[in-house]
Design an enzyme around this catalytic site. Structure first.
Site, PDB file in Angstrom:
ATOM      1  N   ASP A  69     -11.285   2.185   3.251  1.00  0.00           N
ATOM      2  CA  ASP A  69     -11.485   0.729   3.155  1.00  0.00           C
ATOM      3  C   ASP A  69     -12.961   0.394   2.905  1.00  0.00           C
ATOM      4  O   ASP A  69     -13.286  -0.725   2.526  1.00  0.00           O
ATOM      5  CB  ASP A  69     -11.065   0.060   4.477  1.00  0.00           C
ATOM      6  CG  ASP A  69      -9.752  -0.693   4.360  1.00  0.00           C
ATOM      7  OD1 ASP A  69      -9.432  -1.156   3.254  1.00  0.00           O
ATOM      8  OD2 ASP A  69      -9.065  -0.825   5.387  1.00  0.00           O
ATOM      9  N   GLN A  80      -4.956  -1.583   9.344  1.00  0.00           N
ATOM     10  CA  GLN A  80      -4.760  -2.924   8.789  1.00  0.00           C
ATOM     11  C   GLN A  80      -5.331  -3.975   9.743  1.00  0.00           C
ATOM     12  O   GLN A  80      -5.062  -3.955  10.941  1.00  0.00           O
ATOM     13  CB  GLN A  80      -3.255  -3.149   8.543  1.00  0.00           C
ATOM     14  CG  GLN A  80      -2.938  -4.437   7.799  1.00  0.00           C
ATOM     15  CD  GLN A  80      -3.479  -4.489   6.384  1.00  0.00           C
ATOM     16  OE1 GLN A  80      -3.573  -3.471   5.696  1.00  0.00           O
ATOM     17  NE2 GLN A  80      -3.872  -5.664   5.933  1.00  0.00           N
ATOM     18  N   LYS A  97       0.839  -1.208   0.000  1.00  0.00           N
ATOM     19  CA  LYS A  97       0.000   0.000   0.000  1.00  0.00           C
ATOM     20  C   LYS A  97       0.872   1.256   0.000  1.00  0.00           C
ATOM     21  O   LYS A  97       0.619   2.198  -0.736  1.00  0.00           O
ATOM     22  CB  LYS A  97      -0.957  -0.020   1.208  1.00  0.00           C
ATOM     23  CG  LYS A  97      -2.043  -1.086   1.059  1.00  0.00           C
ATOM     24  CD  LYS A  97      -2.845  -1.344   2.329  1.00  0.00           C
ATOM     25  CE  LYS A  97      -3.758  -2.551   2.120  1.00  0.00           C
ATOM     26  NZ  LYS A  97      -4.557  -2.904   3.296  1.00  0.00           N
TER      27      LYS A  97
HETATM   28  N1  GUN Z   1      -6.665  -7.214   6.061  1.00  0.00           N
HETATM   29  C1  GUN Z   1      -6.921  -8.050   5.032  1.00  0.00           C
HETATM   30  N2  GUN Z   1      -7.517  -7.385   4.027  1.00  0.00           N
HETATM   31  C2  GUN Z   1      -7.644  -6.111   4.428  1.00  0.00           C
HETATM   32  C3  GUN Z   1      -8.176  -4.933   3.818  1.00  0.00           C
HETATM   33  O1  GUN Z   1      -8.669  -4.919   2.690  1.00  0.00           O
HETATM   34  N3  GUN Z   1      -8.104  -3.801   4.570  1.00  0.00           N
HETATM   35  C4  GUN Z   1      -7.577  -3.784   5.814  1.00  0.00           C
HETATM   36  N4  GUN Z   1      -7.571  -2.636   6.468  1.00  0.00           N
HETATM   37  N5  GUN Z   1      -7.078  -4.854   6.402  1.00  0.00           N
HETATM   38  C5  GUN Z   1      -7.108  -6.003   5.705  1.00  0.00           C
END
Ligand code: GUN
Length: 286
Positions: free
Chosen positions: A119, A96, A52
């Site tokens: 998200d 996350q 990211k």
């Molecule tokens: N953990 C696994 N997939 C995701 C996601 O798409 N966003 C976030 N914040 N955590 C994750």
């Protein structure tokens, strides 16, 4: 001939489009900024977070990294979120997942200001999707829609079957396909005669989280198959929820793993960040 849907190429195309938008926003005095919070050092989470941050750097988005220790309390995390909610220079906040056991995920996600919830996990954004109002959409299912559209797959009127009903993928996926006028069925672990249902699908989205579960007998000839799963098999190779070797020859189009849905998740997160900054610049959200 089966069309292999190239998620890497489509994600790259989206990122190029975003790069231009970010540069334009910068000229207008807005620096798109994403805050990324990771609690603890789960190795898989560290890989996702790094991807990211790298995508942000490539597109020109400023990323603020918060790497908090495993023993962080819920109150400490909530205090950081409240601070970021109040900062005008922060457009997106991403926590996350998963979080360590002492922290309640639900309370944390609820604390993120919906206008910065890139998200798309906040109940307000989920509700907005449900009733057709504007809001942020969960990145993986939003990426699937882009893959379909940019590969020339018509959704309107099609039989769409989503295998899996998670809050992050299955449910928003079904709502997005419905928004595109697909006829949508959601299946899950209690579905009776799954094969009979999936074999009706013109568009089949596999998001059940079981390696190579969807074999050729689950798939109609000429279907479009989207594989959201990602697993490592016995010999360390990546595979999806779909048994690619047996299913691909039957399909009109299919996503590979890796290089299908995966790269789209990050691309759509970047899309949401840019959208958030543009909306905040126009004063549409606070
Ligand atoms: N953990 C696994 N997939 C995701 C996601 O798409 N966003 C976030 N914040 N955590 C994750």
């Amino acid at each position: 001939m089966t069309q292999i849907i190239d998620g890497k190429a489509i994600a790259a195309q989206i990122k190029e489009e975003l790069k231009e938008k970010v540069a334009r926003l910068k000229e207008q005095g807005t620096e798109v900024t994403l805050a990324v919070i990771q609690v603890g050092a789960d190795p898989a989470s560290s890989v996702y977070v790094r991807n990211k941050k790298n995508a942000c750097a490539y597109i020109g988005i400023r990323s603020l990294a918060y790497e908090l220790p495993e023993e962080t309390t819920e109150e400490e995390l909530l205090a950081l979120i409240r601070e970021l909610n109040g900062r005008e220079d922060v457009n997106g906040i991403l926590v996350q997942l998963p979080l360590p056991g002492q922290i309640c995920e639900e309370r944390v996600l609820d604390a993120i200001c919906p206008g910065k919830d890139v998200d798309g996990f906040h109940p307000q954004n989920v509700g907005a999707l449900c009733i057709g109002r504007p809001g942020f959409v969960s990145c993986t299912p939003a990426g699937v829609i882009q893959l379909l559209k940019r590969s020339g797959v018509e959704i309107a009127g099609k039989e769409c079957v989503v295998v899996g009903r998670s809050n992050i993928v299955g449910k928003p996926m079904a709502l997005l396909l419905l928004r595109e006028n697909g006829t949508v069925t959601v299946t899950h672990s209690r579905t009776r005669d799954l094969k009979e249902v999936t074999a009706r699908a013109d568009i089949l989205v596999a998001a059940l989280g079981k390696p190579r579960f969807i074999t050729a007998d689950y798939v109609k000839d000429g279907a479009v198959v989207i594989d959201v799963g990602i697993h490592r098999n016995e010999d360390g190779k990546l595979c999806g929820d779909v048994d690619y070797e047996s299913v691909a020859p039957k399909c009109s189009a299919i996503t590979p793993v890796p290089g299908g849905v995966g790269p789209m998740t990050v691309a759509m997160l970047m899309y949401n960040c840019v959208e958030s900054a543009a909306l905040q610049q126009n004063g549409k959200v606070s």
